[in-house]
Design a protein around this motif. Structure first.
Motif, PDB file in Angstrom:
ATOM      1  N   HIS A   1      26.417  65.639  56.166  1.00 27.51           N
ATOM      2  CA  HIS A   1      26.760  65.514  54.755  1.00 27.51           C
ATOM      3  C   HIS A   1      25.861  64.417  54.191  1.00 27.51           C
ATOM      4  O   HIS A   1      25.044  63.866  54.929  1.00 27.51           O
ATOM      5  CB  HIS A   1      28.253  65.223  54.559  1.00 27.51           C
TER       6      HIS A   1
ATOM      7  N   ASP B   1      25.748  56.607  54.695  1.00 26.39           N
ATOM      8  CA  ASP B   1      25.498  56.210  56.084  1.00 26.39           C
ATOM      9  C   ASP B   1      24.977  57.377  56.922  1.00 26.39           C
ATOM     10  O   ASP B   1      24.788  57.247  58.135  1.00 26.39           O
ATOM     11  CB  ASP B   1      26.769  55.612  56.721  1.00 26.39           C
ATOM     12  N   HIS B   2      24.726  58.519  56.286  1.00 25.08           N
ATOM     13  CA  HIS B   2      24.177  59.688  56.981  1.00 25.08           C
ATOM     14  C   HIS B   2      22.837  60.114  56.384  1.00 25.08           C
ATOM     15  O   HIS B   2      22.022  60.727  57.071  1.00 25.08           O
ATOM     16  CB  HIS B   2      25.163  60.865  56.908  1.00 25.08           C
TER      17      HIS B   2
ATOM     18  N   ASP C   1      31.661  63.388  60.321  1.00 24.62           N
ATOM     19  CA  ASP C   1      32.853  62.559  60.082  1.00 24.62           C
ATOM     20  C   ASP C   1      34.139  63.393  60.128  1.00 24.62           C
ATOM     21  O   ASP C   1      35.141  63.034  59.512  1.00 24.62           O
ATOM     22  CB  ASP C   1      32.738  61.863  58.720  1.00 24.62           C
TER      23      ASP C   1
ATOM     24  N   HIS D   1      30.580  58.253  64.389  1.00 24.51           N
ATOM     25  CA  HIS D   1      30.745  56.794  64.355  1.00 24.51           C
ATOM     26  C   HIS D   1      31.421  56.148  65.549  1.00 24.51           C
ATOM     27  O   HIS D   1      31.559  54.922  65.568  1.00 24.51           O
ATOM     28  CB  HIS D   1      31.522  56.429  63.080  1.00 24.51           C
TER      29      HIS D   1
HETATM   30 ZN   LIG Z   1      30.094  58.438  57.972  1.00 23.87          ZN
END
Ligand SMILES: [Zn+2]
Length: 257
Positions: free
Chosen positions: A86, A90-91, A195, A250
């Protein structure tokens, strides 16, 4: 990442989180699943907006996907394809570190990220991550085949059939996982679940979770009940098929190899 400087109780969120990126060698060049935090973000974390106060980033440029790819002896241009699970910051932070790569994404996710509608979407998606105008390859979220109980699974343009995109709805409008067939009898299938879950214990037979994690998931998932359905389907997949191994994005203690 060390959210809130590690001050949150362990029951809420693990003290240290990683951004798990998966690099795949194929006949079509290198394929990178997720890009983590990018080089420019490391130099100027304010690019990440309000979230950078929460994330507690370990600002080491050598940790970025780009630098790790180079340490493996490849060049940046060897990464021909990127499949972000996505487009959360942070991706997708490393997208611009691989400017010549094609970016494969569900159309729903791209539309939400490029035209965010809510405060939460405006904070989670950062337009600076695609200001270099990547070569998008988009896919209809409602199309695809069925694979082990998952619907809307499809091959990707220009990539070998051993790599599949699987819709894993709930976290963001077009959240997806990436399935890779290794062709090896003992290791079977690898699944990067993004996630869809945060803690490997949620995949256990007893589906371990904590009240704190529930609160965090309510904040993070756009569609909480759909995200829980996705997580449960993943748990059943892992329990029923020992040849399918998964990682989430994560959990620092979860490893494919
Ligand atoms: Zn994430």
């Amino acid at each position: 990442m060390c959210p809130m400087g590690g001050l949150l109780p362990q029951s809420f969120l693990p003290r240290a989180l990683i951004c798990n990126c998966l690099l795949i060698e194929t006949s079509s060049g290198l394929v990178l699943v997720d890009t983590g935090i990018g080089i420019r973000d490391m130099a100027d974390p304010k690019r990440l907006g309000l979230m950078h106060f929460f994330l507690g980033l370990d600002l080491k440029v050598e940790s970025t996907a780009a630098r790790q790819v180079e340490r493996l002896g490849f060049s940046i241009s060897d990464v021909r394809h990127i499949i972000p699970t996505h487009l959360d910051l942070d991706h997708a932070g490393g997208l611009s570190d691989f400017p010549t790569a094609e970016v494969h994404i569900l159309e729903l996710e791209k539309a939400a990220a490029l035209a965010p509608r809510t405060f939460r979407q405006r904070e989670r998606y950062r337009s600076s991550h695609w200001s270099h105008s990547p070569q998008w390859q988009t896919y209809d979220a409602d199309a695809g085949e069925t694979w082990n109980g998952f619907h809307r699974v499809r091959e990707l343009r220009g990539l070998p059939p051993e790599i599949l995109l699987v819709s894993l709805p709930g976290h963001t409008p077009g959240h997806a996982g990436v399935v890779v067939s290794t062709g090896l009898e003992d290791s079977g299938w690898l699944l990067h679940a993004g996630d869809a879950y945060y803690d490997r214990r949620a995949m256990d037979k007893n589906a371990v979770t904590t009240p704190g994690m529930r609160i965090f998931e309510r904040l993070a998932h756009e569609q909480f009940s759909r995200a829980l359905e996705t997580r449960e389907r993943l748990r059943r997949l892992r329990l029923d098929h020992s040849q399918i191994r998964s990682i989430c994005a994560h959990d620092a203690g979860e490893r494919l190899c």
